[in-house]
Structure formats: structure tokens, C-alpha cells
Design a protein around this motif. Structure first.
Motif, PDB file in Angstrom:
ATOM      1  N   PRO A   1     -14.185  -4.136   5.421  1.00 54.80           N
ATOM      2  CA  PRO A   1     -13.709  -3.034   4.584  1.00 54.80           C
ATOM      3  C   PRO A   1     -13.868  -1.644   5.213  1.00 54.80           C
ATOM      4  CG  PRO A   1     -15.043  -4.539   3.295  1.00 54.80           C
ATOM      5  CD  PRO A   1     -15.174  -4.967   4.725  1.00 54.80           C
ATOM      6  N   ASP A   2     -14.817  -1.492   6.136  1.00 55.34           N
ATOM      7  CA  ASP A   2     -15.038  -0.172   6.733  1.00 55.34           C
ATOM      8  C   ASP A   2     -14.189   0.099   7.969  1.00 55.34           C
ATOM      9  OD1 ASP A   2     -16.486  -2.102   8.135  1.00 55.34           O
ATOM     10  OD2 ASP A   2     -18.029  -0.671   8.760  1.00 55.34           O
ATOM     11  N   ARG A   3     -13.391  -0.874   8.413  1.00 58.66           N
ATOM     12  CA  ARG A   3     -12.493  -0.660   9.560  1.00 58.66           C
ATOM     13  C   ARG A   3     -11.395   0.307   9.154  1.00 58.66           C
ATOM     14  NH1 ARG A   3     -13.149  -2.026  14.817  1.00 58.66           N
ATOM     15  NH2 ARG A   3     -11.073  -2.811  15.041  1.00 58.66           N
ATOM     16  N   THR A   4     -11.088   1.240  10.047  1.00 58.32           N
ATOM     17  CA  THR A   4     -10.034   2.200   9.745  1.00 58.32           C
ATOM     18  C   THR A   4      -8.716   1.744  10.363  1.00 58.32           C
ATOM     19  OG1 THR A   4     -10.370   3.588  11.710  1.00 58.32           O
ATOM     20  CG2 THR A   4     -11.703   4.111   9.740  1.00 58.32           C
TER      21      THR A   4
ATOM     22  N   LEU B   1      -7.643  -3.246   0.205  1.00 59.17           N
ATOM     23  CA  LEU B   1      -7.427  -4.582   0.733  1.00 59.17           C
ATOM     24  C   LEU B   1      -8.737  -5.343   0.626  1.00 59.17           C
ATOM     25  CD1 LEU B   1      -4.887  -3.200   1.933  1.00 59.17           C
ATOM     26  CD2 LEU B   1      -5.207  -4.651   3.922  1.00 59.17           C
ATOM     27  N   ASP B   2      -8.710  -6.474  -0.059  1.00 61.80           N
ATOM     28  CA  ASP B   2      -9.912  -7.299  -0.146  1.00 61.80           C
ATOM     29  C   ASP B   2     -10.074  -8.065   1.166  1.00 61.80           C
ATOM     30  OD1 ASP B   2      -8.164  -9.493  -0.223  1.00 61.80           O
ATOM     31  OD2 ASP B   2      -8.377  -9.758  -2.382  1.00 61.80           O
TER      32      ASP B   2
ATOM     33  N   GLU C   1      -5.621 -11.590   6.452  1.00 59.99           N
ATOM     34  CA  GLU C   1      -4.172 -11.830   6.517  1.00 59.99           C
ATOM     35  C   GLU C   1      -3.483 -10.737   7.330  1.00 59.99           C
ATOM     36  OE1 GLU C   1      -0.315 -12.485   3.580  1.00 59.99           O
ATOM     37  OE2 GLU C   1      -2.314 -12.348   2.705  1.00 59.99           O
ATOM     38  N   LEU C   2      -3.930  -9.494   7.179  1.00 60.98           N
ATOM     39  CA  LEU C   2      -3.391  -8.385   7.970  1.00 60.98           C
ATOM     40  C   LEU C   2      -3.634  -8.644   9.449  1.00 60.98           C
ATOM     41  CD1 LEU C   2      -2.246  -5.503   8.355  1.00 60.98           C
ATOM     42  CD2 LEU C   2      -4.591  -4.660   8.002  1.00 60.98           C
ATOM     43  N   TYR C   3      -4.849  -9.028   9.809  1.00 59.85           N
ATOM     44  CA  TYR C   3      -5.171  -9.300  11.211  1.00 59.85           C
ATOM     45  C   TYR C   3      -4.310 -10.433  11.767  1.00 59.85           C
ATOM     46  CZ  TYR C   3      -9.064  -6.207  12.326  1.00 59.85           C
ATOM     47  OH  TYR C   3      -9.826  -5.120  12.646  1.00 59.85           O
ATOM     48  N   VAL C   4      -4.120 -11.493  10.991  1.00 66.95           N
ATOM     49  CA  VAL C   4      -3.293 -12.614  11.445  1.00 66.95           C
ATOM     50  C   VAL C   4      -1.853 -12.155  11.651  1.00 66.95           C
ATOM     51  CG1 VAL C   4      -2.321 -14.861  10.769  1.00 66.95           C
ATOM     52  CG2 VAL C   4      -4.762 -14.395  10.452  1.00 66.95           C
ATOM     53  N   THR C   5      -1.346 -11.362  10.728  1.00 69.95           N
ATOM     54  CA  THR C   5       0.016 -10.827  10.842  1.00 69.95           C
ATOM     55  C   THR C   5       0.173  -9.992  12.109  1.00 69.95           C
ATOM     56  OG1 THR C   5       0.255 -10.789   8.438  1.00 69.95           O
ATOM     57  CG2 THR C   5       1.743  -9.366   9.698  1.00 69.95           C
ATOM     58  N   LEU C   6      -0.806  -9.141  12.378  1.00 68.80           N
ATOM     59  CA  LEU C   6      -0.752  -8.287  13.563  1.00 68.80           C
ATOM     60  C   LEU C   6      -0.886  -9.093  14.851  1.00 68.80           C
ATOM     61  CD1 LEU C   6      -2.890  -5.337  12.196  1.00 68.80           C
ATOM     62  CD2 LEU C   6      -0.398  -5.396  12.485  1.00 68.80           C
ATOM     63  N   GLN C   7      -1.744 -10.123  14.831  1.00 67.97           N
ATOM     64  CA  GLN C   7      -1.887 -10.999  16.008  1.00 67.97           C
ATOM     65  C   GLN C   7      -0.565 -11.669  16.344  1.00 67.97           C
ATOM     66  OE1 GLN C   7      -5.860 -13.310  16.453  1.00 67.97           O
ATOM     67  NE2 GLN C   7      -5.380 -13.275  14.277  1.00 67.97           N
TER      68      GLN C   7
ATOM     69  N   VAL D   1       0.865  -1.177   0.000  1.00 68.66           N
ATOM     70  CA  VAL D   1       0.000   0.000   0.000  1.00 68.66           C
ATOM     71  C   VAL D   1       0.904   1.231   0.000  1.00 68.66           C
ATOM     72  CG1 VAL D   1      -1.730   1.292   1.319  1.00 68.66           C
ATOM     73  CG2 VAL D   1      -1.812  -1.205   1.274  1.00 68.66           C
ATOM     74  N   PRO D   2       0.689   2.181  -0.896  1.00 67.61           N
ATOM     75  CA  PRO D   2       1.500   3.396  -0.889  1.00 67.61           C
ATOM     76  C   PRO D   2       1.356   4.137   0.456  1.00 67.61           C
ATOM     77  CG  PRO D   2       0.246   3.235  -2.923  1.00 67.61           C
ATOM     78  CD  PRO D   2      -0.270   2.163  -2.007  1.00 67.61           C
ATOM     79  N   ALA D   3       2.478   4.498   1.037  1.00 62.26           N
ATOM     80  CA  ALA D   3       2.490   5.123   2.355  1.00 62.26           C
ATOM     81  C   ALA D   3       1.639   6.387   2.420  1.00 62.26           C
ATOM     82  CB  ALA D   3       3.926   5.426   2.780  1.00 62.26           C
ATOM     83  N   ASP D   4       1.571   7.130   1.325  1.00 63.78           N
ATOM     84  CA  ASP D   4       0.814   8.383   1.343  1.00 63.78           C
ATOM     85  C   ASP D   4      -0.694   8.164   1.417  1.00 63.78           C
ATOM     86  OD1 ASP D   4       0.920   7.383  -1.283  1.00 63.78           O
ATOM     87  OD2 ASP D   4       0.656   9.362  -2.154  1.00 63.78           O
ATOM     88  N   LEU D   5      -1.155   6.937   1.233  1.00 63.33           N
ATOM     89  CA  LEU D   5      -2.585   6.633   1.348  1.00 63.33           C
ATOM     90  C   LEU D   5      -2.985   6.264   2.773  1.00 63.33           C
ATOM     91  CD1 LEU D   5      -3.297   4.410  -1.800  1.00 63.33           C
ATOM     92  CD2 LEU D   5      -3.659   6.870  -1.523  1.00 63.33           C
ATOM     93  N   ILE D   6      -1.995   5.958   3.606  1.00 58.10           N
ATOM     94  CA  ILE D   6      -2.274   5.446   4.943  1.00 58.10           C
ATOM     95  C   ILE D   6      -2.369   6.589   5.956  1.00 58.10           C
ATOM     96  CG2 ILE D   6      -1.520   3.892   6.768  1.00 58.10           C
ATOM     97  CD1 ILE D   6       0.129   2.414   4.575  1.00 58.10           C
TER      98      ILE D   6
END
Length: 89
Positions: free
Chosen positions: A61-64, A34-35, A41-47, A18-23
Motif C-alpha cells: 500500500p505504501d508504494r507510489t 487499491l487493496d 493484479e496491477l503488478y501482473v498487468t504491468l509485467q 481510479v479517477p485520473a485526478d488522483l494519480i
């Protein structure tokens, strides 16, 4: 920027390209394109990184980015959270 948000940004840019300027804290997972599979996969990585129990059913999709960061922060043991006004001595 706090440690959790910094790490979340790093994961999004390196692992999910993800381009940093979008975050921003207000960016939704949909804004970052992110589909549903990538969100889980993001949640698993963070866990795995933070060793916290994230509910991947919340990886919608609506989580910020800010909401995800706050959720992780609240799940961390007190010793890992910055204590506001905490002075030792």
C-alpha cells in the motif's frame, strides 16, 4: 510524462477505475484505494505489458506510482528507455 508513467496511469484509470485526478507520481496505492489483491493484479498487468519481472511482494500500500514507474523503467532493455542526450548522426 514518460511512456511507462503514461501507461501506468491508463491502466489505473481504465482497469481499476481510479479517477485520473488522483494519480500523481507521489500517490500511493493506498491513496488510490487499491487493496492488496488489486495491487498484485496491477503488478501482473504491468509485467505482462512490459515483459519485465516485477516482484509482486513489493505491491504494498505504501508504494507510489512514481516508484512503480521507475522500477519498470530500470527493468526495460536499454533500447526501450529514452537515452538522455543521445544523438545519432
Amino acid at each position: 510524462m514518460d511512456t511507462v508513467l503514461t501507461h501506468l496511469t491508463t491502466v489505473l484509470t481504465t482497469k481499476f477505475e481510479v479517477p485520473a485526478d488522483l494519480i500523481t507520481p507521489r500517490s500511493t496505492l493506498a491513496d488510490l484505494e487499491l487493496d492488496s489483491l488489486a495491487a498484485v493484479e496491477l503488478y501482473v498487468t504491468l509485467q505482462e505489458h512490459w515483459n519485465v519481472p516485477l516482484d509482486d511482494s513489493e505491491a504494498t500500500p505504501d508504494r507510489t506510482v512514481g516508484e512503480i514507474s521507475r522500477t519498470i523503467t530500470t527493468l526495460l532493455p536499454q533500447r526501450e528507455q529514452p537515452a538522455a542526450g543521445d544523438e545519432s548522426g
